[in-house]
Each structure stands twice: as structure tokens, then as C-alpha cells.
Design a protein around this motif. Sequence first.
Motif, PDB file in Angstrom:
ATOM      1  N   VAL A 102     -32.933 -22.683 -13.703  1.00 39.76           N
ATOM      2  CA  VAL A 102     -32.370 -21.335 -13.659  1.00 39.76           C
ATOM      3  C   VAL A 102     -32.179 -20.937 -12.198  1.00 39.76           C
ATOM      4  CG1 VAL A 102     -32.687 -18.899 -14.270  1.00 39.76           C
ATOM      5  CG2 VAL A 102     -33.540 -20.695 -15.797  1.00 39.76           C
ATOM      6  N   ALA A 103     -31.056 -20.304 -11.900  1.00 37.87           N
ATOM      7  CA  ALA A 103     -30.826 -19.742 -10.575  1.00 37.87           C
ATOM      8  C   ALA A 103     -30.516 -18.257 -10.714  1.00 37.87           C
ATOM      9  CB  ALA A 103     -29.685 -20.463  -9.863  1.00 37.87           C
ATOM     10  N   ALA A 104     -31.082 -17.471  -9.795  1.00 38.25           N
ATOM     11  CA  ALA A 104     -30.909 -16.017  -9.861  1.00 38.25           C
ATOM     12  C   ALA A 104     -30.660 -15.460  -8.468  1.00 38.25           C
ATOM     13  CB  ALA A 104     -32.145 -15.368 -10.475  1.00 38.25           C
ATOM     14  N   ILE A 105     -30.097 -14.273  -8.430  1.00 36.32           N
ATOM     15  CA  ILE A 105     -29.885 -13.545  -7.183  1.00 36.32           C
ATOM     16  C   ILE A 105     -30.563 -12.182  -7.288  1.00 36.32           C
ATOM     17  CG2 ILE A 105     -27.766 -14.736  -6.521  1.00 36.32           C
ATOM     18  CD1 ILE A 105     -26.169 -12.442  -7.763  1.00 36.32           C
ATOM     19  N   ALA A 106     -30.768 -11.553  -6.138  1.00 39.57           N
ATOM     20  CA  ALA A 106     -31.505 -10.280  -6.103  1.00 39.57           C
ATOM     21  C   ALA A 106     -30.540  -9.102  -6.141  1.00 39.57           C
ATOM     22  CB  ALA A 106     -32.397 -10.220  -4.872  1.00 39.57           C
ATOM     23  N   VAL A 107     -29.905  -8.934  -7.292  1.00 42.33           N
ATOM     24  CA  VAL A 107     -28.881  -7.899  -7.445  1.00 42.33           C
ATOM     25  C   VAL A 107     -29.465  -6.506  -7.207  1.00 42.33           C
ATOM     26  CG1 VAL A 107     -27.400  -6.763  -9.139  1.00 42.33           C
ATOM     27  CG2 VAL A 107     -27.430  -9.263  -8.979  1.00 42.33           C
ATOM     28  N   GLY A 108     -28.794  -5.743  -6.349  1.00 43.93           N
ATOM     29  CA  GLY A 108     -29.163  -4.347  -6.130  1.00 43.93           C
ATOM     30  C   GLY A 108     -30.157  -4.116  -5.020  1.00 43.93           C
ATOM     31  N   GLY A 160     -17.436  -3.555  -5.373  1.00 43.91           N
ATOM     32  CA  GLY A 160     -18.681  -3.807  -6.080  1.00 43.91           C
ATOM     33  C   GLY A 160     -19.735  -2.812  -5.644  1.00 43.91           C
ATOM     34  N   ARG A 161     -20.983  -3.172  -5.798  1.00 47.41           N
ATOM     35  CA  ARG A 161     -22.068  -2.235  -5.487  1.00 47.41           C
ATOM     36  C   ARG A 161     -22.049  -1.812  -4.016  1.00 47.41           C
ATOM     37  NH1 ARG A 161     -23.889  -6.367  -8.322  1.00 47.41           N
ATOM     38  NH2 ARG A 161     -24.646  -7.344  -6.415  1.00 47.41           N
ATOM     39  N   ILE A 162     -21.837  -2.765  -3.107  1.00 42.49           N
ATOM     40  CA  ILE A 162     -21.854  -2.417  -1.685  1.00 42.49           C
ATOM     41  C   ILE A 162     -20.601  -1.644  -1.310  1.00 42.49           C
ATOM     42  CG2 ILE A 162     -21.888  -3.344   0.660  1.00 42.49           C
ATOM     43  CD1 ILE A 162     -23.585  -5.695  -0.491  1.00 42.49           C
ATOM     44  N   GLY A 163     -19.444  -2.082  -1.795  1.00 39.23           N
ATOM     45  CA  GLY A 163     -18.209  -1.350  -1.518  1.00 39.23           C
ATOM     46  C   GLY A 163     -18.285   0.089  -1.983  1.00 39.23           C
ATOM     47  N   ARG A 164     -18.880   0.289  -3.158  1.00 40.75           N
ATOM     48  CA  ARG A 164     -19.025   1.662  -3.658  1.00 40.75           C
ATOM     49  C   ARG A 164     -19.990   2.468  -2.793  1.00 40.75           C
ATOM     50  NH1 ARG A 164     -18.919   1.809 -10.264  1.00 40.75           N
ATOM     51  NH2 ARG A 164     -16.958   0.660 -10.542  1.00 40.75           N
ATOM     52  N   GLY A 165     -21.016   1.800  -2.304  1.00 41.57           N
ATOM     53  CA  GLY A 165     -21.951   2.484  -1.408  1.00 41.57           C
ATOM     54  C   GLY A 165     -21.269   2.936  -0.131  1.00 41.57           C
ATOM     55  N   SER A 210     -12.455  -2.673   5.738  1.00 43.95           N
ATOM     56  CA  SER A 210     -13.846  -3.111   5.557  1.00 43.95           C
ATOM     57  C   SER A 210     -13.933  -4.042   4.356  1.00 43.95           C
ATOM     58  CB  SER A 210     -14.750  -1.891   5.350  1.00 43.95           C
ATOM     59  OG  SER A 210     -16.114  -2.245   5.442  1.00 43.95           O
ATOM     60  N   LEU A 211     -14.487  -5.233   4.570  1.00 44.45           N
ATOM     61  CA  LEU A 211     -14.499  -6.278   3.554  1.00 44.45           C
ATOM     62  C   LEU A 211     -15.823  -6.301   2.792  1.00 44.45           C
ATOM     63  CD1 LEU A 211     -12.875  -9.177   5.621  1.00 44.45           C
ATOM     64  CD2 LEU A 211     -11.750  -7.392   4.267  1.00 44.45           C
ATOM     65  N   HIS A 212     -15.708  -6.274   1.449  1.00 45.44           N
ATOM     66  CA  HIS A 212     -16.891  -6.289   0.578  1.00 45.44           C
ATOM     67  C   HIS A 212     -16.647  -7.138  -0.669  1.00 45.44           C
ATOM     68  CE1 HIS A 212     -18.558  -3.225   3.171  1.00 45.44           C
ATOM     69  NE2 HIS A 212     -17.384  -2.620   3.097  1.00 45.44           N
ATOM     70  N   ALA A 213     -15.754  -8.097  -0.562  1.00 36.82           N
ATOM     71  CA  ALA A 213     -15.414  -8.957  -1.692  1.00 36.82           C
ATOM     72  C   ALA A 213     -16.295 -10.200  -1.704  1.00 36.82           C
ATOM     73  CB  ALA A 213     -13.947  -9.367  -1.606  1.00 36.82           C
ATOM     74  N   PRO A 214     -16.513 -10.785  -2.869  1.00 34.13           N
ATOM     75  CA  PRO A 214     -17.213 -12.069  -2.926  1.00 34.13           C
ATOM     76  C   PRO A 214     -16.304 -13.180  -2.407  1.00 34.13           C
ATOM     77  CG  PRO A 214     -16.406 -11.481  -5.091  1.00 34.13           C
ATOM     78  CD  PRO A 214     -16.111 -10.307  -4.195  1.00 34.13           C
ATOM     79  N   LEU A 215     -16.902 -14.281  -1.994  1.00 34.71           N
ATOM     80  CA  LEU A 215     -16.122 -15.424  -1.540  1.00 34.71           C
ATOM     81  C   LEU A 215     -15.819 -16.328  -2.722  1.00 34.71           C
ATOM     82  CD1 LEU A 215     -14.875 -16.955   0.830  1.00 34.71           C
ATOM     83  CD2 LEU A 215     -17.071 -18.133   1.119  1.00 34.71           C
TER      84      LEU A 215
END
Length: 336
Positions: A102-108, A160-165, A210-215
Amino acid sequence: MSDRAARTVVVTQRFFDEETISYLDAHGCEVRLADLPPGKADGELTEETLLQTLAHADGWIVGHARVTRQLLSRLPRLQVIARRGVGYERVDTAAVKDLGKVAAIAVGGNDACVADHALALMLAVNHRLRESQLQMNAGSWAILTGTDLYRKTVGIVGLGRIGRGVVQRLKGFETRILAVTANPDPGWSRQHGVEHVGLDTLLALSDVVSLHAPLTDGTRRLIDAGALARMKPTAILVNTARGGLVDDAALLDALKAVRIAGAGLDVYLSESDPAYTGVTAELIALPNVVATPHSGASTREGLIRTNRIAAQCVVAVLEGREPPAACVIADGRPRA
């Protein structure tokens, strides 16, 4: 306890707080902090060093190391890999699934600090803070004329979350906000005064991009020579997302030729492609570039949040439970 010894969590990141260590300990995990060389991150460790470090790991909390098929295939005991962050282009998710891990990321966890960092770069470049300090260090206190962020047009690439922030933080500056995003939410955008436009329009009208897109394959080198040519000569580019979104050689040319006014950079193409190391060195030496070493997420509070989320994902998997669905990027566990 033998039960505790059976669950070993290896952390290959600096600044892993005591509260999160206590959380893991309370859930029967022995925490082992990797002994990183001074000034080095786990992304600079060789595969052999990682193999030695992770030989007895059931869980791995990772920073920027490459999680490859070859590495994972030699770590049969390892069940879960949790990134202390949200980008995962260095994780071979297909290999994770194929090998039953399993692989996970620290969303939020780091949304707020990266959004803050983006605003800091916008202001620093517009107010020419680096140029002013360089002049003062050289003995000149001549005043350089900066540019307001107040009531300017800001283009956000990726909502996304950061762009909205970032959008929420810009409200106090009374900016006009344009956006390009893969999955627009018209209701949210109306509520926050965001106008959805095409990329060409955003580039042409924005004072700050300002760039906030995933690669992804679709966003790789999205900002190339052609895109930079469509920007205003008075505009600035801010990238706190991923270095691969920008053709850094083209950006260097545009800045040297004063085709755009400046840049605020926290990420670089050389992080994934060493052939661009010289380009990065030239970029960060420019007086109209404010540069940081991929540190936007590295506030004390942000790291504590991401430590805890990564640890919660590890514990959930090791206890046979489901981590938060938004955090899971690959799950190869057999299903009934």
C-alpha cells in the motif's frame, strides 16, 4: 514487547516530532529514524543504503526517495509506504499494487503552509525584496520601485486544495482571480469570485501566474517558451507545485531577456532531471528570482500535521484497516 518489535516503522525524513513517535509507539510500532548524512535528504540515498535502512521495516515514512519496483521487490516485509507530502511522481504505484503493498500520501497536511509560501513569493518578487537586499549588502540604499499585489489579476493553474487556499488568501488583496483547472467546481468558484478561462487567456491577462497543478503527462512543461511569451512583460511566475511543470531553460531565457518581470520558485526541473542543475544555478542567481529549496511545506506546524497523517496511514495498514481513502494512491492488498 514482542508484538511491538514485530512492527517496525522506518522514517527517512528529518523533523519527525515526538508526539507522532508517541502515537506510533502507542499503536505497537517501533520507530527507527534513519541516520541521514548532514545536509542530505532521503532522495539522495542510494538504493543499497535504502535497502539496508529498510531491511526490517514493516512501514516506511518517506520524503523524496524514489520508490522503485526494484527496491520494493527486495523488501518483502515492507507492507506500507507513506509519503510525508502529497506529490507521488517518485512512487511506482504499479509496482506497489503488483507486489501487494500500500502507498499513501499525507493529504491535507501541508495545504496551508504551501499556500502561505506562494503568497510570500508573490509579495517578495513584486516588492523586489531580494534585489533590495542585494543592493544594500553592496552598500547602496537606493530605493527600487516595486509592484502592488493589491487589485491585480492573479492566474491560478490548478484549483486543488492548495490552489483554493491561495484563492482564499488573495481575497484580502482584492484581486481578480482567473483559473485553469482539470475539475472545476462552478459553485465554489462563484462563491469565491473565480473566473474559469483557457490557459492562453490566463497567461495573457494575469499579473501573477501561480502554479498548483499536479505533474502528469498532460501538465509536464506546461509553461514552456510559448507560454512564457504569452505572459505580460510585467508579470511574474510563481511555482510551488512541481518543477516539471515549467521548462526551466525557457524560463531562464525569458527572465534574462526581461520578457517577464520575475519569478518566485520553490521547485525546479533539476530535482527530477540532473541535466538541468546548471540551469537551476543560473536561475537562483538572478536578482529578480526569489528562490527557496522546495521548502514550502516545511513549517513546523505543517510537518507535524503531515507526520501525523502519514503515521495514521501506516498504522491503519499494519492493523489491517483502511487508511483515509483520499490518502491512498495504490493498494495491492488481496481482497476477499
